[in-house]
Design a protein around this motif. Structure first.
Motif, PDB file in Angstrom:
ATOM      1  N   LYS A 337      57.047  16.262 -22.819  1.00  0.00           N
ATOM      2  CA  LYS A 337      57.655  15.136 -23.549  1.00  0.00           C
ATOM      3  C   LYS A 337      56.552  14.135 -23.862  1.00  0.00           C
ATOM      4  O   LYS A 337      55.793  13.758 -22.964  1.00  0.00           O
ATOM      5  CB  LYS A 337      58.747  14.480 -22.690  1.00  0.00           C
ATOM      6  N   GLU A 355      64.339   8.538 -25.181  1.00  0.00           N
ATOM      7  CA  GLU A 355      64.093   9.396 -24.023  1.00  0.00           C
ATOM      8  C   GLU A 355      65.183  10.474 -23.890  1.00  0.00           C
ATOM      9  O   GLU A 355      64.881  11.632 -23.597  1.00  0.00           O
ATOM     10  CB  GLU A 355      64.010   8.514 -22.764  1.00  0.00           C
ATOM     11  N   TYR A 356      66.451  10.093 -24.148  1.00  0.00           N
ATOM     12  CA  TYR A 356      67.519  11.087 -23.945  1.00  0.00           C
ATOM     13  C   TYR A 356      67.394  12.222 -24.962  1.00  0.00           C
ATOM     14  O   TYR A 356      67.697  13.379 -24.677  1.00  0.00           O
ATOM     15  CB  TYR A 356      68.907  10.416 -23.965  1.00  0.00           C
ATOM     16  N   LYS A 359      64.670  14.499 -23.767  1.00  0.00           N
ATOM     17  CA  LYS A 359      65.180  15.354 -22.677  1.00  0.00           C
ATOM     18  C   LYS A 359      66.001  16.503 -23.243  1.00  0.00           C
ATOM     19  O   LYS A 359      65.846  17.657 -22.834  1.00  0.00           O
ATOM     20  CB  LYS A 359      66.060  14.520 -21.736  1.00  0.00           C
ATOM     21  N   ASN A 362      63.779  18.999 -24.864  1.00  0.00           N
ATOM     22  CA  ASN A 362      63.043  19.700 -23.813  1.00  0.00           C
ATOM     23  C   ASN A 362      63.898  20.831 -23.241  1.00  0.00           C
ATOM     24  O   ASN A 362      63.471  21.989 -23.152  1.00  0.00           O
ATOM     25  CB  ASN A 362      62.688  18.674 -22.718  1.00  0.00           C
ATOM     26  N   THR A 363      65.165  20.488 -22.882  1.00  0.00           N
ATOM     27  CA  THR A 363      66.056  21.495 -22.285  1.00  0.00           C
ATOM     28  C   THR A 363      66.325  22.620 -23.275  1.00  0.00           C
ATOM     29  O   THR A 363      66.311  23.805 -22.912  1.00  0.00           O
ATOM     30  CB  THR A 363      67.389  20.829 -21.875  1.00  0.00           C
TER      31      THR A 363
END
Ligand code: SAM
Ligand code: SF4
Length: 448
Positions: A337, A355-356, A359, A362-363
């Motif tokens: 990230k 940020e969310y 995330k 990323n997932t």
């Protein structure tokens, strides 16, 4: 602190393989100087953190560890605490102000001075060594290594590329290649000590040799290392795609010890983002190189780094990255990230991906890669592979783990006697990230 000998030094490493190698160098220099290296921080007279600045998270971990030492330093002012490596170079003097428990701050290009700095500094004095901006080409190369069969070997230091997100050129300095003669000498020394595998290290190994009086490139270095008797596997990392060339692919194909594995960080599948990252290649250009490599070495293992949430990364840019992963089908991928790293250029752009979302992206990428890795591994079922056994498997007492030539992990039934040996196995199963091999009895290839 004026005496050594009985002094116990604890060194903890954060970050990349280059830092691991630097910590070995520091350990080696200090051992040669009669210090004791300890694994127990509680028993240490000198505590050294060899730090990383690539992401904020890495710096936060070091800061957490420094905070924990505050009270101990108050109780024992003779305890010496050092911050080494990238954070030392990035923050310099500021570390003494913010963390008064720190006594010594040494940047990556100044590490050869560490033994002298530890002796010279009086307990109440602070020692700052960040003046060298470029690692000297030649330095002490103590024989000490952490392992016994696989060793890191620096072939170059620093980086000239200034990818817009990256702190490395600011903290590790301008690129400098070590002379080929020195590298080959070091590899021969390792072979004499029984090492089987060498990992050649640099931030952009494809530009190895640039700026040297004696003209030499990575392929020629690989050829020379390939000739070293006793070495059985050669790996190298990292390659910037813009400089990855046919001569390297040819070396990977033609030199028997050079493993069929390339880590080629793509960072993003979106040309807009690649441009903002100053990577100097387009997606199409990158894929052409992969196609060429695969046409020359069909079973090559490929891995990558992906940086998500770079400033202005929109959903469509992220979709381009997903498409890239699905088209290229890496064996494995490291997903990071984005975090702004002043003074790197992108830190002047607004860090506008929440940020969310980072995330979530990323997932999503991790899940996609898991499926691809699993499918790639299944293709290997039924094949014969050579595994260099590295140690015990974390999953079972009765299994050992190692890597096949394309860098995929493989577990094999066995015990500690296999560590450091190259064994022939038949692949009989796989999980998403780890192959399962069956030993072909009595087929040890090496290590007897
Ligand atoms: N030299 C290598 C190359 O050119 O690809 C990369 C070395 S860098 C130290 C390792 C990885 O960290 C990069 O490939 C990138 O994905 C990641 N990285 C670098 N800067 C970052 C940042 N500001 N935030 C998050 N990840 C970062
Ligand atoms: Fe950082 Fe780019 Fe150099 Fe790699 S090539 S170390 S990403 S500046």
């Amino acid at each position: 602190m004026n005496s050594k000998g009985s002094k116990k030094v604890y060194i903890r490493t954060f970050g990349c393989q280059m830092n691991e190698r630097d910590s070995e160098l520091i350990s080696g220099m200090l051992r040669d100087d009669d210090y004791d290296i300890t694994e127990d921080i509680e028993k240490a007279d000198i505590i050294l953190f060899n730090t990383c600045s690539v992401r904020q998270h890495a710096e936060d971990r070091v800061i957490g560890n420094l905070q924990k030492l505050k009270t101990r330093k108050k109780k024992n002012p003779d305890l010496k605490i050092g911050v080494l490596g990238c954070m030392a170079q990035r923050h310099g003097e500021m570390l003494f102000k913010e963390y008064p428990q720190v006594d010594v701050v040494v940047g990556p290009s100044n590490i050869y001075d560490i033994p002298k700095l530890l002796i010279d500094g009086k307990t109440e004095e602070k020692t700052l060594a960040v003046k060298n901006k470029k690692r000297p080409k030649k330095g002490p190369t103590p024989e000490y290594r952490n392992g016994t069969f696989s060793a890191f070997v620096n072939i170059m230091y620093g980086c000239n590329n200034y990818c817009s997100y990256c702190i490395v050129p600011y903290v590790r300095g301008r690129e400098v290649s070590r002379p080929k003669k020195e590298i080959v000498k070091e590899v021969k020394m390792l072979a004499d000590k029984g090492f089987k595998e060498v990992m050649l290290l640099g931030q952009n190994v494809n530009s190895y040799g640039k700026g040297q009086t004696q003209k030499v490139n990575l392929a020629e270095l690989l050829e020379a290392v390939n000739r070293v008797k006793g070495i059985e596997r050669i790996r190298f990392t990292t390659s910037n795609p813009k400089d990855a060339e046919k001569s390297l692919f040819r070396a990977m194909r033609d030199f028997d010890k050079v493993c069929e594995y390339l880590h080629l960080p793509i960072q993003s599948g979106s040309n807009k983002i690649l441009d903002l990252m100053n990577r100097k290649y387009s997606y199409e250009n990158y894929v052409r190189k992969i196609d060429l490599l695969r046409s020359m070495i069909p079973d090559v293992g490929l891995s990558t780094d992906i940086l998500i949430g770079f400033p202005s990364e929109k959903e469509r840019d992220f979709k381009d990255t997903i498409k890239a992963m699905e088209e290229i089908k890496y064996n494995s991928a490291f997903i990071f990230k984005y975090s702004p790293r002043p003074p790197a250029m992108s830190s002047f752009l607004v860090d506008d991906v929440p940020e969310y979302i980072k995330k979530e992206r990323n997932t999503e990428l991790l899940n996609i890669q898991k499926k691809i890795s699993h499918a790639k591994n299944k293709e290997l079922i039924g094949t014969e592979q050579e595994v260099l056994i590295e140690g015990k498997s974390r999953m079972s007492e009765k299994e050992m783990v190692g890597r096949i030539r394309n860098n995929t992990s493989c577990v094999v039934k066995g015990d500690d006697s296999l560590i450091g040996k190259i064994v022939k196995v038949k692949i009989v199963g796989t999980s998403p990230f780890t192959l399962k091999g069956e030993l072909e009895a009595d087929l040890f290839l090496s290590g007897e």
